[in-house]
Motif scaffolding. Structure first.
Motif: not given
Length: 990
Positions: A849-854
């Protein structure tokens, strides 16, 4: 018990020697699997020690039983030892062990529901375990006596100086020992997988109790399988008969699908192993379940003794009569067993929740409520749960099923009647779903979920109806953010009681009950506050307009939101009611933001002059009079028209970095704030806030007790040390340290007489000289009960980037319950079972999810930059033509250019500008689609990564446990072959 005294459910108490030993063994294997290696390995070590300790105690008890058998029944012990060693000295035994571990691992971890629920439980294995046992148990029991008959060694056994009991019990205990060893190996395999997935924070009590239940199931099925072995000398027939004899117990839970009679189906279902095992599967050790399995095993062993002893009377003249005699005995024993099971099923002598998170326990207040139920008012609960429940609602479903069964057991234990009809795993268009909709109004609810990188809508059923006499309450859906036990207790309490307590909502400008208000120059419709619907589930809620004095005893409590907006006479009546002892919750906000039509404390109230205005400010009550009555000190400055403007509180603490709209005036009252001691931000000294963790106030005020106060004040909500106050009309700030936003007040204020309203009724209670006990809660913020907080409470994950932990609604409900004296619901709300989740998968999901947000931010930045460049290019394309038009307009003023030429140029400019705008819109739409597609691809890749890790775990959990027994089996086979060839010459081997 305070937060300081309350044990941390995830804490592991170190045992230096054993911890270091276990860590030294596990470090090389598990270190690459964890991100937080030290903490994870420590948790795994402590969990393994806890599980091994429980197993050691259990095995010690078994060894004591075996030792007693060895001393008193040497022949039985010899038979047991011979069969046990013979089983594991044969490679076939290890093959069956490998198959058993393989099947249990597949059943536990391979189903989709395991990762979908995100809970470290063995629910899937519990479902399939009876089927697995129909394969494994006959494999153990088929050779117990049939092999003796086939080899002709049965006669040798029967000539031993031992009675029939010695032989039967020896055979039985050898099979039980084989099964116990298999279970221990399966348990360690399951533990290893769950320990990795949970990073060591699994519930060892649940695992131990579940496997203890498997052991009792095995004891009963082994005894039944032995009957088949005593009936035949053929191993294949013994296997088939053993499976057939055990099938009724294993499949009795499916009686509903084959029996037309509901009563008969229920009786058959309860006679199987599913219901008595259910307690073990939920982490509960109950005497009724243990008695059931022991009695079933005892009956089966008695039949085995009859079968092995039939050689004594089958050939005699009384053979037939003896056969009928033993049949009668067996039937009598069966009837006795059924009666004993029915008796003890409703009367558990021992019932203990062994789970570490107490997931199968009821709060003390809940048990008290059940004990106080009326015997003459039985309660019927119909719960409906759909087959597919999304991950967010998986824990709610698990908790609902657990608690409903505990409610039924607790009621039976106390001689009360709570009938639970649980319709679990129903289809959305089945007859049960139609029954839920037609009879109780429980219909499928649509929710939005993210699945495989995309958001999708799904329907689910997760509701219950409660009936008692003519009273009925329906919970259409148990939202995953609301405590299940609280919903159950409140609903049961509502239908069980004939009357409710009375709650008065003071009619202020906040309009909690709904209505119309003047907002600017127009009338605005205000919907009823959702908190009222929440309170109406528990109380009789009425609006109080303060047109006359309030007599103490009419209302159990009052709720006054922004009482400073009341007219002076109404305000005086409210103050008089508080002085006379009417419990009151006061929400007074120095700067409301949720309802713009509500006047701030220090602002003048505009007159309602209709759509054309007119008139000056309307008079307001003096809030300082109420502060004097409650002996409160509110910092602030005098305002216009004799009003007083309280200061606002600021704080430097934000536990949600992604919440960009938050500023220092968003006050996160948080137990985890820097510099805050446990039980300080949310006071442990009051039942209202004891057990709470986080409350959010927005633009709230400060409120303190006066130094010379005679009333008892308890600070409920306090900020951390990095906070202070500032004037509500300025932006300056003054460091003052910790501030308090809410006070609990009770006692007698002898310095303030009860001042009834100006036009008070002479017959009303109270007079100028009387004093009464004050009981109130003052909260310096009405935004603490914004409708949005009720939505967040029901759906904390509605914003994907953060999971809010606000307990504003719980705080408000606790305030009102404390005022009405009904604190049992406070205890129920604070009772939160702790569930072990798959932390490893959670961390992978969070990283994804963090990668998706970034990447989404990168795509958005790239999109904005491209659009800006395209806009600049478009502007440059028309800039030359725009400058030419400007020159022509100047020349037209001098008369050197004809109007037709200018019109022609203007038309060309408009056409080119429109063309450029269309090109820009097309390009913008294309780029937007590309951006959304890229974001969708990133989400899909993230979901695929999570799925790949889940598949790797599944494969490892299924394959790796099979390797050790296969290796041992190969070694045993090789050893036997070598021993067989020792004394054979090489010439004969050729």
């Amino acid at each position: 018990m305070t937060k300081r005294d309350r044990p941390d459910p995830h804490a592991r108490h170190p045992r230096p020697f054993f911890a270091s030993l276990i860590r030294s063994l596990l470090n090389p294997v598990l270190q690459p699997l964890f991100s937080s290696t030290t903490m994870a390995l420590n948790n795994v070590s402590m969990a393994l020690i806890s599980l091994l300790t429980k197993d050691a105690v259990f095995l010690l008890i078994l060894l004591m039983v075996v030792s007693a058998l060895a001393r008193t029944k040497q022949a039985a012990f010899a038979v047991m030892k011979r069969n046990f060693i013979g089983y594991f000295s044969n490679p076939t035994g290890y093959v069956f062990l490998c198959i058993f571990v393989f099947l249990t691992s597949v059943a536990a971890f391979w189903p989709y529901e395991f990762f979908n629920s995100n809970l470290a439980t063995l629910d899937q294995l519990n479902y399939w375990f009876p089927v697995i046992m129909l394969v494994f148990i006959p494999a153990i029991t088929m050779s117990i006596w049939a092999e003796e008959k086939r080899q002709g060694t049965d006669e040798l056994l029967l000539t031993l100086p031992a009675d029939d009991f010695d032989i039967v019990i020896g055979k039985y205990m050898s099979a039980a020992a084989i099964f116990t060893a298999s279970l221990l190996f399966s348990q360690l395999s399951t533990f290893t997988t769950l320990a990795i997935l949970t990073e060591g924070s699994l519930d060892t009590g649940l695992i131990f109790t579940t496997y203890l239940g498997y052991w009792f199931v095995g004891l009963a099925m082994i005894a039944i399988g032995m009957i088949a072995s005593f009936l035949t000398g053929n191993l294949t027939v013994g296997f088939i008969l053993g499976a057939l004899f055990n099938a009724p117990l294993a499949f009795a839970s499916l009686a509903d699908s084959v029996s037309p009679s509901q009563r008969v189906a229920e009786w058959v279902r309860d006679s199987g192993i599913a219901r008595p095992f259910d307690d073990f599967g939920r982490g509960v050790i109950s005497s009724s379940s243990i008695i059931y399995f022991i009695l079933v095993a005892a009956v089966a062993l008695y039949v085995c003794m009859v079968l092995i002893g039939r050689r004594h009377w089958t050939g005699g003249k009384d053979g037939n009569s003896m056969a009928w005699h033993y049949v009668a005995r067996a039937l009598a024993l069966v009837l006795f067993t059924v009666g004993a099971v029915m008796l003890f099923r409703s009367k558990d002598v021992v019932r203990a929740d062994m789970t570490e998170g107490k997931v199968s326990s009821l709060a003390d207040a809940t048990k008290t409520l059940i004990r106080e139920l009326d015997d003459d008012r039985p309660i019927v609960i119909d719960a409906f749960i759909s087959k597919e429940v999304p991950e967010l609602y998986a824990k709610t479903r698990y908790e609902l099923v657990n608690l409903l069964k505990e409610f039924r057991s607790e009621a039976a234990k106390n001689g009360r009647t709570i009938e639970v009809n649980l319709y679990d795993g129903i289809d959305l268009f089945s007859e049960d779903a139609a029954l839920a909709a037609d009879r109780f109004g429980i219909e499928p609810v649509t929710r939005m979920f993210r699945e495989k990188g995309a958001y999708t809508q799904k329907q689910l059923i997760l509701g219950a109806a409660f009936r008692s006499g003519l009273e009925k309450v329906t919970v259409p859906i148990f939202e995953y953010g609301i405590p299940v036990e609280y919903e159950l207790v409140r609903s049961i309490n509502t239908v069980a009681r004939g009357s409710r307590k009375r709650l008065g909502i003071v009619a202020t400008d906040a309009r909690l009950m709904g209505g119309t208000v003047m907002n600017g120059m127009s009338m605005q419709r205000v919907e009823k506050h959702p908190l009222i619907d929440e309170l109406a589930k528990q109380y009789d809620v009425e609006e109080v307009d303060l047109s006359g004095p309030i007599t103490p005893g009419v209302y159990d409590a009052l709720v006054a939101v922004q009482p400073s907006s009341l007219a002076p006479q109404q305000f005086d009546r409210l103050t008089a009611a508080i002085q006379s002892g009417v419990p009151t919750a006061i929400f007074e906000d120095p700067r409301p933001i949720g309802a713009q039509y509500v006047t701030a404390t220090g602002d003048a109230k505009q007159a309602q002059g209709g759509m054309f205005g007119g008139g000056g400010a309307s008079p307001k009550g003096d809030i300082r009079q109420l502060w004097d009555v409650l002996e409160l000190n509110v910092p602030g400055q005098p305002g216009m028209q004799g009003l007083f403007s309280p200061e606002l509180v600021w704080q430097q603490h934000n536990p949600y970095p992604n919440l960009e709209t938050a500023n220092e005036l968003w006050l996160f009252i948080d137990e985890q704030a820097r510099g805050v001691q446990p039980g300080e931000a949310l006071s442990d000294d009051s039942p209202i806030t004891s057990g709470l963790r986080q409350v959010l106030a927005i633009l709230g005020g400060a409120v303190y007790a006066k130094k010379d106060a005679t009333l008892k004040h308890t600070a409920l909500l306090s900020t951390g040390p990095l906070s202070g106050t500032l004037p509500s009309q300025t932006v300056g700030q003054v460091m003052t340290g910790q501030t308090t936003l809410a006070q609990e007040i009770q006692g007698v204020n002898p310095s303030v007489p009860i001042a009834m309203a100006i036009e008070s009724d002479k017959s009303a209670e109270g007079s100028e000289s009387e004093t009464a006990g004050i009981k109130a809660v003052y909260i310096a913020d009405m935004d603490i009960i914004l409708p949005e907080f009720l939505l967040i409470r029901a759906d904390p994950d509605q914003i994907s980037d953060m999971r809010f932990q606000f307990q504003n609604v719980t705080f408000a409900l606790n305030v009102i319950d404390w005022l009405t004296g009904d604190t049992s619901f406070i205890d129920v709300r604070n009772h939160e079972p702790i569930y072990a989740s798959l932390r490893m998968i959670d961390s992978v999901k969070e990283e994804a999810a963090s990668l998706v947000r970034k990447r989404s931010r990168e795509f958005q930045t790239q999109y904005d930059e491209t659009i800006r460049e395209a806009q600049e290019k478009s502007d440059q394309e028309v800039q030359a033509l725009r400058e030419e038009i400007d020159e022509l307009q100047k020349d037209r003023e001098t008369g050197s250019v004809s109007p037709g030429v200018l019109r022609e140029k203007l038309t060309a400019f408009q056409i080119k500008q429109a063309n450029q705008q269309r090109i820009l819109e097309v390009q913008q739409a294309k780029l937007q689609n590309e951006r959304e597609q890229k974001i969708q691809d990133v989400r899909r890749e993230a979901e695929q990564e999570v799925t790949a890790i889940q598949n790797q775990v599944k494969t490892a959990a299924v394959v790796l446990p099979c390797i050790p027994p296969l290796i041992v089996g190969i070694m045993v086979f090789a050893s036997r072959r070598l021993r067989e060839r020792e004394n054979i010459s090489k010439s004969r081997l050729k």
